[in-house]
Design a protein around this motif. Sequence first.
Motif, short mmCIF file in Angstrom:
data_model
loop_
_atom_site.label_atom_id
_atom_site.label_comp_id
_atom_site.label_asym_id
_atom_site.label_seq_id
_atom_site.Cartn_x
_atom_site.Cartn_y
_atom_site.Cartn_z
N ALA A 167 7.12 111.52 29.27
CA ALA A 167 8.33 110.73 29.51
C ALA A 167 8.53 109.63 28.47
O ALA A 167 9.66 109.35 28.07
N LEU A 168 7.44 108.98 28.05
CA LEU A 168 7.55 107.81 27.18
C LEU A 168 7.11 108.08 25.74
O LEU A 168 7.31 107.24 24.86
N ASN A 169 6.46 109.21 25.50
CA ASN A 169 5.98 109.60 24.17
C ASN A 169 4.94 108.65 23.60
O ASN A 169 4.74 108.59 22.38
N VAL A 170 4.28 107.91 24.47
CA VAL A 170 3.13 107.09 24.09
C VAL A 170 2.09 107.24 25.19
O VAL A 170 2.42 107.44 26.35
N PRO A 171 0.80 107.14 24.84
CA PRO A 171 -0.24 107.26 25.85
C PRO A 171 -0.24 106.07 26.81
O PRO A 171 0.32 105.01 26.51
N ALA A 172 -0.86 106.26 27.96
CA ALA A 172 -0.84 105.26 29.02
C ALA A 172 -1.37 103.91 28.56
O ALA A 172 -0.94 102.86 29.05
N GLU A 173 -2.31 103.91 27.62
CA GLU A 173 -2.90 102.65 27.14
C GLU A 173 -1.88 101.78 26.42
O GLU A 173 -2.06 100.56 26.35
N ARG A 174 -0.81 102.36 25.88
CA ARG A 174 0.18 101.59 25.13
C ARG A 174 1.57 101.62 25.75
O ARG A 174 2.50 101.04 25.21
N ALA A 175 1.71 102.28 26.90
CA ALA A 175 3.03 102.52 27.47
C ALA A 175 3.42 101.44 28.48
O ALA A 175 2.58 100.91 29.22
N SER A 176 4.71 101.16 28.55
CA SER A 176 5.25 100.19 29.49
C SER A 176 5.21 100.73 30.92
O SER A 176 5.82 101.77 31.21
N ALA A 354 10.61 109.75 15.75
CA ALA A 354 11.29 110.51 16.81
C ALA A 354 11.82 109.59 17.90
O ALA A 354 12.94 109.78 18.39
N THR A 355 11.04 108.59 18.31
CA THR A 355 11.47 107.68 19.37
C THR A 355 10.96 106.27 19.07
O THR A 355 9.98 106.10 18.34
N PHE A 356 11.61 105.30 19.67
CA PHE A 356 11.05 103.95 19.61
C PHE A 356 9.80 103.92 20.50
O PHE A 356 9.67 104.70 21.44
N SER A 357 8.89 103.03 20.17
CA SER A 357 7.64 102.93 20.92
C SER A 357 7.87 102.16 22.21
O SER A 357 8.23 100.98 22.19
N ALA A 358 7.70 102.83 23.34
CA ALA A 358 8.02 102.25 24.65
C ALA A 358 6.89 101.36 25.14
O ALA A 358 6.21 101.65 26.14
N TYR A 385 15.61 102.94 30.75
CA TYR A 385 14.86 104.16 30.48
C TYR A 385 14.13 104.08 29.15
O TYR A 385 14.53 103.33 28.25
N PRO A 386 13.08 104.87 28.99
CA PRO A 386 12.53 105.08 27.63
C PRO A 386 13.50 105.93 26.82
O PRO A 386 14.65 106.15 27.25
N ALA A 387 13.06 106.44 25.70
CA ALA A 387 13.94 107.25 24.84
C ALA A 387 14.16 108.62 25.48
O ALA A 387 13.31 109.49 25.40
#
Length: 409
Positions: A167-176, A354-358, A385-387
């Motif tokens: 959903a956010l295109n970042v791993p849980a350690e860096r995701a909002s 590809a996407t902004f970092s959420a 929403y994320p991207a």
Amino acid sequence: MKVAVIGGGWAGIAAAVELTAAGAQTTLFEAGRVLGGRARTISVADRRLDNGQHILLGAYSQTLALMRRVGADPAQLFDRRPLQVVDNTGFRLALPKLPAPFNVAWGLLSADGVGLGEKLKTALWMEGIKRQGFQLPADLTVANWLDAAGQTGRLRRHLWEPLCLAALNVPAERASAQLFANVLRDSLGSSQREATDLLLPRVDLGRLLPEPAAHWLTRQGAELRMGRRVRKLAADENGIAIDGEHFAAAILATAPQHATQLWPALQLAYAYEPIATVYLQFAATTSQSFPLRNLLGQHGQWVVDRGDGLLACVLSGHGEWEKFSDAELAATLEAELGYAEKAIWRQVVREKRATFSAAPGLSRPGCTTAQPQLFLAGDYTWADYPATLEGAVRSGLRAARLAYTRRPE
């Protein structure tokens, strides 16, 4: 009223359709040869491929409505299925066609390979999230949120972390955590069972929206200026000048870095995440038991069965995989799939931005600017929403409505 839309991604398409339907004289500028932006179809070796995999949800109401508006029938273009999360370790969580929230409860309690205690703890946690209105501290990461909730078992590894990455295109350690909670609110937490459905495209991205929208806009009298990169954007009397041509209003529907180049006062600066799609063509009889599978390998993340033996492996967010050449990446993903047969064709498509970092606490602009006749659209402006494609579409519709209602007398 003469209005310009700069950028032909899904946000720009939505804005152009909304403006044209309202009666505006719409001109759409797109630097590329086709519409679609970061969700488009490309031609590679005489094949039509997507530059990335976009799995839509039943909750994407505005995207589906926009498709219908331009004559694209979602019922024909998507394979609609109740949500399943399946991976290569044998984990499986499948939602039945029961009314919400019983569908989620049953799917959770019947998940394979998870103890009853963990299931009940997770169900109580999800109910707690609903009671607090899915509101979380702005600086909280998904990993810290899961830690605090005691979500440290199999469901974390096989459900929450893969869904967060998808959903956010970042791993849980860096995701909002707040953005992830918003996604859960409108999907697993929705009162509508259909909101949790997976919409798996039967066709390429171009046929989902960009191509039908281009035909619709042309028939309705809008002007599409393809291959036209805008060089200069400036305020003029009662409007906006685009390369010297006057418009009553303009919508900037480009990526943030391009928007700032055209209008430096915006000062938009974001970190970005890459996405790669590794296409592997096997024999036409090769298929997955479910079209979407989580690949818990060292590098692979999700595998999408595109039919006729074509599998698309997706890698999102910064990681070791970026160091691989295309040939090395394709070979690595093919090995992680574990098929006895060898792929007969391989292709890697990369999007470096590809996407902004959420990330937590990310500052995002709204739709309006200091210039009354200049508006912004794009997934980065839809702060809820994320991207996502749905965020892009909603932002385009919002910008178009404001641009039209604020038209100068």
